[in-house]
Design a protein around this motif. Structure first.
Motif, mmCIF file in Angstrom:
data_model
loop_
_atom_site.group_PDB
_atom_site.id
_atom_site.type_symbol
_atom_site.label_atom_id
_atom_site.label_comp_id
_atom_site.label_asym_id
_atom_site.label_seq_id
_atom_site.Cartn_x
_atom_site.Cartn_y
_atom_site.Cartn_z
ATOM 1 N N SER A 337 0.837 -1.198 0.000
ATOM 2 C CA SER A 337 0.000 0.000 0.000
ATOM 3 C C SER A 337 0.873 1.249 0.000
ATOM 4 O O SER A 337 0.600 2.222 -0.696
ATOM 5 C CB SER A 337 -0.885 0.039 1.245
ATOM 6 N N MET A 338 1.933 1.171 0.769
ATOM 7 C CA MET A 338 2.830 2.314 0.901
ATOM 8 C C MET A 338 3.504 2.649 -0.438
ATOM 9 O O MET A 338 3.468 3.787 -0.885
ATOM 10 C CB MET A 338 3.847 1.931 1.966
ATOM 11 N N VAL A 339 4.060 1.653 -1.104
ATOM 12 C CA VAL A 339 4.762 1.965 -2.355
ATOM 13 C C VAL A 339 3.789 2.286 -3.475
ATOM 14 O O VAL A 339 4.136 2.965 -4.429
ATOM 15 C CB VAL A 339 5.723 0.835 -2.800
ATOM 16 N N MET A 340 2.543 1.821 -3.347
ATOM 17 C CA MET A 340 1.579 2.140 -4.402
ATOM 18 C C MET A 340 0.774 3.385 -4.068
ATOM 19 O O MET A 340 -0.183 3.722 -4.759
ATOM 20 C CB MET A 340 0.639 0.952 -4.637
ATOM 21 N N GLY A 341 1.171 4.071 -3.006
ATOM 22 C CA GLY A 341 0.533 5.338 -2.704
ATOM 23 C C GLY A 341 -0.820 5.214 -2.048
ATOM 24 O O GLY A 341 -1.616 6.134 -2.088
ATOM 25 N N LEU A 342 -1.102 4.047 -1.437
ATOM 26 C CA LEU A 342 -2.386 3.896 -0.747
ATOM 27 C C LEU A 342 -2.255 4.175 0.747
ATOM 28 O O LEU A 342 -3.248 4.316 1.439
ATOM 29 C CB LEU A 342 -2.938 2.481 -0.941
ATOM 30 N N ALA A 343 -1.028 4.220 1.241
ATOM 31 C CA ALA A 343 -0.812 4.466 2.661
ATOM 32 C C ALA A 343 0.426 5.337 2.802
ATOM 33 O O ALA A 343 1.262 5.369 1.902
ATOM 34 C CB ALA A 343 -0.594 3.132 3.389
ATOM 35 N N PRO A 344 0.554 6.045 3.904
ATOM 36 C CA PRO A 344 1.749 6.882 4.075
ATOM 37 C C PRO A 344 2.997 6.026 4.205
ATOM 38 O O PRO A 344 2.923 4.838 4.503
ATOM 39 C CB PRO A 344 1.466 7.648 5.365
ATOM 40 N N VAL A 345 4.139 6.657 3.952
ATOM 41 C CA VAL A 345 5.381 5.904 3.998
ATOM 42 C C VAL A 345 5.794 5.672 5.451
ATOM 43 O O VAL A 345 6.151 6.600 6.160
ATOM 44 C CB VAL A 345 6.494 6.653 3.246
ATOM 45 N N VAL A 346 5.651 4.426 5.880
ATOM 46 C CA VAL A 346 6.186 4.031 7.188
ATOM 47 C C VAL A 346 7.138 2.891 6.883
ATOM 48 O O VAL A 346 6.889 2.108 5.986
ATOM 49 C CB VAL A 346 5.068 3.562 8.141
ATOM 50 N N GLY A 347 8.237 2.826 7.582
ATOM 51 C CA GLY A 347 9.261 1.855 7.203
ATOM 52 C C GLY A 347 8.884 0.407 7.470
ATOM 53 O O GLY A 347 9.172 -0.131 8.525
ATOM 54 N N VAL A 348 8.186 -0.198 6.520
ATOM 55 C CA VAL A 348 7.871 -1.624 6.640
ATOM 56 C C VAL A 348 8.415 -2.323 5.411
ATOM 57 O O VAL A 348 8.091 -1.961 4.297
ATOM 58 C CB VAL A 348 6.347 -1.849 6.733
ATOM 59 N N PRO A 349 9.289 -3.340 5.619
ATOM 60 C CA PRO A 349 9.857 -4.022 4.452
ATOM 61 C C PRO A 349 8.865 -5.012 3.835
ATOM 62 O O PRO A 349 7.859 -5.365 4.450
ATOM 63 C CB PRO A 349 11.063 -4.748 5.037
ATOM 64 N N LEU A 350 9.170 -5.450 2.639
ATOM 65 C CA LEU A 350 8.369 -6.469 1.968
ATOM 66 C C LEU A 350 8.890 -7.823 2.470
ATOM 67 O O LEU A 350 10.053 -8.164 2.246
ATOM 68 C CB LEU A 350 8.540 -6.347 0.460
ATOM 69 N N PRO A 351 8.048 -8.609 3.154
ATOM 70 C CA PRO A 351 8.562 -9.811 3.828
ATOM 71 C C PRO A 351 9.205 -10.795 2.849
ATOM 72 O O PRO A 351 8.658 -11.037 1.772
ATOM 73 C CB PRO A 351 7.322 -10.398 4.499
ATOM 74 N N LEU A 352 10.353 -11.310 3.235
ATOM 75 C CA LEU A 352 11.135 -12.312 2.498
ATOM 76 C C LEU A 352 11.783 -11.784 1.221
ATOM 77 O O LEU A 352 12.615 -12.450 0.630
ATOM 78 C CB LEU A 352 10.301 -13.554 2.146
ATOM 79 N N VAL A 353 11.399 -10.583 0.785
ATOM 80 C CA VAL A 353 11.965 -10.046 -0.449
ATOM 81 C C VAL A 353 12.960 -8.936 -0.140
ATOM 82 O O VAL A 353 14.079 -8.924 -0.651
ATOM 83 C CB VAL A 353 10.852 -9.542 -1.389
ATOM 84 N N SER A 358 17.526 -9.508 10.145
ATOM 85 C CA SER A 358 16.636 -9.780 11.262
ATOM 86 C C SER A 358 15.261 -10.193 10.778
ATOM 87 O O SER A 358 14.714 -11.209 11.217
ATOM 88 C CB SER A 358 16.509 -8.531 12.134
ATOM 89 N N ALA A 359 14.702 -9.421 9.888
ATOM 90 C CA ALA A 359 13.331 -9.659 9.440
ATOM 91 C C ALA A 359 13.205 -11.047 8.821
ATOM 92 O O ALA A 359 12.286 -11.809 9.137
ATOM 93 C CB ALA A 359 12.913 -8.587 8.443
ATOM 94 N N MET A 360 14.169 -11.393 7.966
ATOM 95 C CA MET A 360 14.152 -12.687 7.291
ATOM 96 C C MET A 360 14.205 -13.834 8.307
ATOM 97 O O MET A 360 13.393 -14.760 8.298
ATOM 98 C CB MET A 360 15.379 -12.768 6.371
ATOM 99 N N LEU A 361 15.185 -13.742 9.211
ATOM 100 C CA LEU A 361 15.369 -14.812 10.194
ATOM 101 C C LEU A 361 14.151 -14.950 11.099
ATOM 102 O O LEU A 361 13.663 -16.051 11.337
ATOM 103 C CB LEU A 361 16.616 -14.522 11.041
ATOM 104 N N VAL A 362 13.671 -13.797 11.594
ATOM 105 C CA VAL A 362 12.546 -13.842 12.524
ATOM 106 C C VAL A 362 11.303 -14.392 11.830
ATOM 107 O O VAL A 362 10.577 -15.209 12.401
ATOM 108 C CB VAL A 362 12.290 -12.442 13.120
ATOM 109 N N LEU A 363 11.071 -13.980 10.594
ATOM 110 C CA LEU A 363 9.895 -14.462 9.880
ATOM 111 C C LEU A 363 9.951 -15.969 9.682
ATOM 112 O O LEU A 363 8.969 -16.683 9.931
ATOM 113 C CB LEU A 363 9.785 -13.781 8.518
ATOM 114 N N LEU A 364 11.113 -16.458 9.252
ATOM 115 C CA LEU A 364 11.226 -17.903 9.021
ATOM 116 C C LEU A 364 11.118 -18.670 10.336
ATOM 117 O O LEU A 364 10.516 -19.747 10.407
ATOM 118 C CB LEU A 364 12.524 -18.232 8.284
ATOM 119 N N ALA A 365 11.659 -18.089 11.405
ATOM 120 C CA ALA A 365 11.509 -18.717 12.718
ATOM 121 C C ALA A 365 10.037 -18.768 13.096
ATOM 122 O O ALA A 365 9.545 -19.783 13.623
ATOM 123 C CB ALA A 365 12.307 -17.927 13.749
#
Lengths: 379, 635
Positions: A337-353, A358-365
């Motif tokens: 939503s953020m990159v397509m302009g539907l939501a404000p820019v808050v720092g949330v990565p695209l999971p697994l991509v 940290s994000a990758m490891l924690v998600l897979l865990a």
């Protein structure tokens, strides 16, 4: 229920657990991660070493962790929930004291072999904690105010700590993940209705008081909201990211400009192209089709999790699975939503991509926990 | 509030709520998919365009300015390569150390180094910054030889406009200078080249008038740039088209001679080829060095040029307007002959003055000329004769003749500021001066005073037309890129040849017969005679009292109030080749101050003409060529 109620006879043991492993889910996760490697290779301009290789290594580590965690009986995790939550909370408190600063925000604790981001860990342990709480709580007390306040406090304490870092994106994900666990556990609709009403009123108040003496936010914060609503009002300043991201997304067309052919990312017009904005490069190079394939993969992951939760008669397992699935869902939907302009820019990565250890490891865990719930579900 | 009753219902709630949640997730994902389609499919073209605009940057490649040559092919204006040194900070690693090393090779002061470092700090690391300019080849050679020790340093080539003849052609060629906001507003030109900072355009003279052709056309380099403007690669390159080379009709030797001859005076000399209209010399003194402007003129120099009472910046040949005085008498005489108002042999009595409506109009000779015919009226420049003619022919006929001969009309010349002059009519005075024409005005006009104004160039045109009997028009541009420019006005004037002949005879007498006002300035070349007419035009009003006391002589007056000295002539008399006009501002009498100049310049012009058929060694140069000219000739 406690682990003594477990039907140990039907639960798989030893290596036979491999047969009960949710292989479909594991394959889907691997597929999404591969798309990530491809994009990281592309945005680095065909350089494997820069981002793709470290990401592959972390993925391998993460997959290993998922298998190990998945093989551990679920009751172990159930018993560890409180400890894990408490430990993560301590780490979060420790961040401002021993943490290191990166890009203006204090998020990391350097462990020597890796940089740990406790806020990432908190996304999982909070879900574990709440699942454990509702597993333990007497059903009749679920919607009583006192018993609703306890999980709310359990959620808001780490959220507040994360907001102080400051990391708005993670804070939102924490609240959303906790909300989903509470919702699925059966907390009355009225609480959610009330919460949503309060949020709406608060937003209205914030907007209405702008420009008056009593305005609730600082001027620059209002500016950010304005730029979100109309990125073109500031095309070279803060609105630059959103504008350039949309140009990249749009210029991809139906089938994209081809692998490594995206001018927006290759020529650095895109901000944060290897982290939060990586989806724009994917859409630029593989077009609408590429974007839809990724979205479908994400949808299938959710579907696998929900169906596993629905077929799981163990309350902790089901709640945990739904909580992880919801956190995952919020991850990618907020990012897109953020990159397509539907939501404000808050720092949330695209999971697994997106690039990020940290994000990758924690998600897979976390998906390891889902696997554990899946393998050890009562039959 | 509904309370779950037991494990069964609790299980139901979880399933139900999970399905609700799954549905909500599905809904959000549908929105995401819809948005993706909207951006990627519906609005794709628009975004694709924006992406291209981001990516492609157009850089202009400036063309080289056209050269200017004189009639014999000598370069009058050319571009000299000038070397400068640029430095890219990110390649230099330690910019200060590199600059210190550079200072050993080229002139570079500590202030220069500090300035360059400060500029570099302000710019992005990959942007080239000029650290030294105005270097010659030896410096560049030294820098190139030491290139490995000077990372980030690159010698670059630029161009300076050079005017090898300096003052000699200042007014004709003009000069170039960096384009200013004022220029942009004034010329209303959409050429993208003008947007290049400090792009050189023609400011005055031919450089200005023919700027568009000298400038050439910009080349274009389409380059791909990244977000911070670094050049990634060149996508396409279109070479610039160099400006056209021009050839002017001026002969640099005659031009130089003429200027040298009038040096120290505020004067103008125009030499025109009677046969094809070529302006062979167009000298306006004093001049200035246009090269001063190219590299930036100092305030002191600029003020000196601007406040000089001799007006060195003014091109007096075409922009200066003067009362033609007695040189205008040919116009009056031709108007009278053509209108049949007088016969050449008819004599008019000059008693020193005439009285018209109570006003006295004086002849320059106090005692008068007695009975005088047309030829003698020209030869002795009798004013009273022309006062009589004026009353017979009227101002309209006179001005019509003036325009026929090129005064009071516009001449299309490759120069800016070419003025029309004034051949006054009754209508003209009514609209311009808001006053009615009086007879006195006609009388004054007949002797080239009053409202009549002409530029030296127009006087030369008048003389050339009388000499050739054709409508010959002046020409400054000989060729553009080797394409010859047309000669205009070969057809005969609609003036009877007999009338022209009478006037020519009078002009012959002025120079060659005893008693002629310019007898002392006759040509000393064997077999060649010059015909001309002197003129002395007043710039002040002589009162009755002064006349009674005796007119104050010119040399007793301050410079600004002295008479203008004029002389027009053509030669050779029997086969006219050149027409010349000389104006010496406040020079006194035309016979003393202007005619000798005309004689010298005309002699030199005829010599050069003859010399074109002889070997160069036999030439007697009228003037010692300066070192600069010799150097330029070699170049």
């Amino acid at each position: 229920m406690s682990y003594l109620d477990y039907n140990l006879k039907t639960a798989p043991t030893g290596l036979s657990k491999i047969l009960y492993f949710n292989w479909g889910l594991a394959l889907l996760l691997a597929a999404v991660s591969c798309a990530g490697f491809l994009m990281l290779y592309s945005v680095a301009g065909g350089d494997m070493e820069r981002w793709a290789r470290p990401q592959v290594i972390r993925f391998a580590m993460g997959m290993g962790a998922m298998v190990v965690i998945g093989f551990v009986p679920l009751y172990v995790w159930r018993e560890m929930s409180v400890i894990a939550y408490g430990f993560t909370l301590l780490l979060l408190i420790a961040v401002p004291i021993v943490g290191s600063t990166s890009m203006g925000a204090q998020r990391w604790i350097d462990l020597g072999f890796m940089r740990l981001q406790p806020s990432e860990l908190m996304k999982v342990t909070l879900v574990m904690m709440l699942a454990r709480y509702y597993d333990w709580l007497d059903v009749r007390k679920i919607s009583r105010p006192l018993w609703v306040i306890i999980p709310v406090v359990l959620t808001l304490v780490p959220t507040f700590l994360v907001l102080k870092q400051p990391d708005l994106g993670t804070a939102l994900l924490l609240v959303a993940g906790a909300g989903v666990v509470m919702f699925v556990a059966g907390v009355s609709w009225l609480y959610f209705g009330a919460a949503i009403t309060v949020i709406v009123l608060l937003v209205t108040a914030v907007i209405q008081t702008q420009g008056t003496e009593y305005q609730l936010l600082k001027d620059y914060q209002y500016k950010r909201i304005e730029i979100f609503l109309d990125p073109s009002s500031d095309p070279l300043g803060s609105g630059y990211n959103i504008t350039q991201a949309q140009i990249a997304l749009g210029s991809g067309g139906v089938s994209g400009r081809g692998f490594m052919q995206g001018t927006q990312s290759r020529l650095n017009f895109l901000p944060e192209k290897h982290t939060d904005f990586i989806f724009t490069t994917l859409a630029e190079e593989f077009g609408f089709v590429g974007g839809m394939i990724l979205l479908t993969l994400y949808g299938l992951i959710l579907l696998f999790c929900i169906s596993s939760a629905l077929s799981n008669r163990d309350r902790f397992g089901a709640l945990l699975t739904m909580g992880v699935a919801a956190t995952f869902f919020f991850y990618f939907s907020v990012n897109m939503s953020m990159v397509m302009g539907l939501a404000p820019v808050v720092g949330v990565p695209l999971p697994l991509v997106s690039y990020g250890g940290s994000a990758m490891l924690v998600l897979l865990a976390a998906f390891g926990l889902v696997q554990s719930a899946h393998i050890h579900r009562p039959r | 509030m509904k309370q779950p009753k037991g494990p069964g219902e609790k299980r139901q709630i979880l399933t139900r709520r999970s399905l609700v949640l799954g549905g909500a997730m599905g809904g959000v994902m549908t929105i995401l998919g819809w948005r993706m389609r909207q951006l990627g499919v519906k609005q794709s073209d628009q975004f694709r365009l924006l992406a291209e605009e981001n990516r492609i940057n157009i850089r202009l490649i400036p063309p080289t300015r056209g050269l200017i040559f004189d009639r014999r092919g000598m370069a009058l204006a050319y571009n000299e390569p000038v070397y400068k040194i640029d430095m890219v900070r990110e390649q230099a690693k330690d910019p200060e150390a590199v600059l210190r090393r550079l200072a050993d090779l080229i002139p570079l002061s500590n202030e220069d180094i500090d300035k360059a470092l400060a500029t570099m700090r302000k710019r992005r690391a990959f942007v080239p910054v000029t650290v030294a300019q105005d270097l010659d080849w030896s410096h560049i050679a030294a820098v190139s030889a030491n290139a490995p020790a000077l990372p980030g340093i690159s010698p670059e080539l630029g161009h300076y406009r050079i005017y090898p003849y300096a003052e000699d052609f200042a007014h004709i060629l003009g000069r170039v200078g960096p384009v200013s906001d004022y220029d942009l507003k004034k010329i209303n030109d959409k050429d993208p080249l003008l947007l290049i900072p400090r792009f050189q355009i023609g400011k005055t003279g031919v450089e200005n008038k023919l700027d568009r052709r000298l400038r050439g056309e910009a080349g274009e380099k389409r380059i791909e740039v990244n977000a911070i403007g670094r050049v990634m690669r060149v996508l396409s390159r279109e070479e610039p088209k160099a400006g056209a080379n021009l050839q002017v009709t001026i002969d640099n030797r005659l031009q130089k001679f003429a200027l040298k001859r009038i040096e120290g005076q505020s004067a103008a000399v125009v030499v025109m080829d009677v046969k094809n209209g070529d302006l062979v010399a167009l000298a306006s003194a004093p001049g200035y060095d246009p090269n001063m402007f190219v590299r930036g003129i100092s305030v002191d120099n600029w003020n000196a040029l601007n406040t000089d009472k001799y007006k060195p910046l003014l091109n007096k040949t075409v922009t200066g307007l003067y009362p033609p005085g007695s040189t205008y008498k040919m116009v009056s005489a031709l108007a009278a002959l053509e209108g049949g108002f007088i016969k050449p042999e008819e004599k008019i009595y000059c008693g020193g003055y005439v009285e018209v409506y109570g006003n006295r109009f004086h002849c320059w000779r106090r005692g008068g000329h007695g009975k005088i015919d047309l030829k003698n009226s020209l030869k002795q420049s009798c004013d009273v004769y022309y006062y009589e003619l004026a009353q017979r022919i009227g101002v309209e006929n006179m001005s019509a003749m003036a325009r026929k001969l090129g005064i009071g009309v516009e001449h299309d010349l490759a120069l800016p500021g070419v003025r029309e002059g004034v051949a006054p009519t009754k209508e003209w005075k009514r609209t311009r001066k808001k006053k009615d024409w009086v007879v006195g005005d006609t009388l004054n006009a007949a002797i080239g005073q009053g409202y009549v104004l002409a530029s030296p160039m127009q006087l030369a045109v008048m003389t050339a037309r009388i000499a050739s009997g054709t409508k010959i028009s002046p020409r400054l541009l000989n060729a553009v890129d080797d394409r010859p420019q047309p000669v205009i006005g070969r057809e005969p004037l609609d003036i009877k040849p007999e009338s022209l002949d009478q006037v020519r005879r009078g002009m012959f007498a002025v120079v060659n017969e005893p008693g002629g006002t310019a007898r002392r300035s006759r040509l000393k070349i064997k077999g060649m005679k010059m015909a001309g007419k002197t003129g002395t035009s007043q710039v002040r009003f002589i009162t009755k009292e002064e006349r009674a006391r005796g007119v104050i002589r010119n040399k007793d007056l301050p410079w600004e109030r002295r008479d203008h000295a004029l002389f027009v002539a053509f030669a050779p008399y029997d086969n006219p080749r050149f027409a010349i006009s000389v104006v010496v501002e406040h020079g006194g009498g035309g016979s003393k101050a202007a005619a000798p100049i005309a004689k010298d310049v005309m002699s030199f012009a005829l010599e050069l003409e003859e010399m074109n058929y002889k070997k160069p060694e036999t030439i007697r140069t009228g003037i010692q060529a300066t070192n600069r000219t010799q150097k330029a000739d070699k170049a």
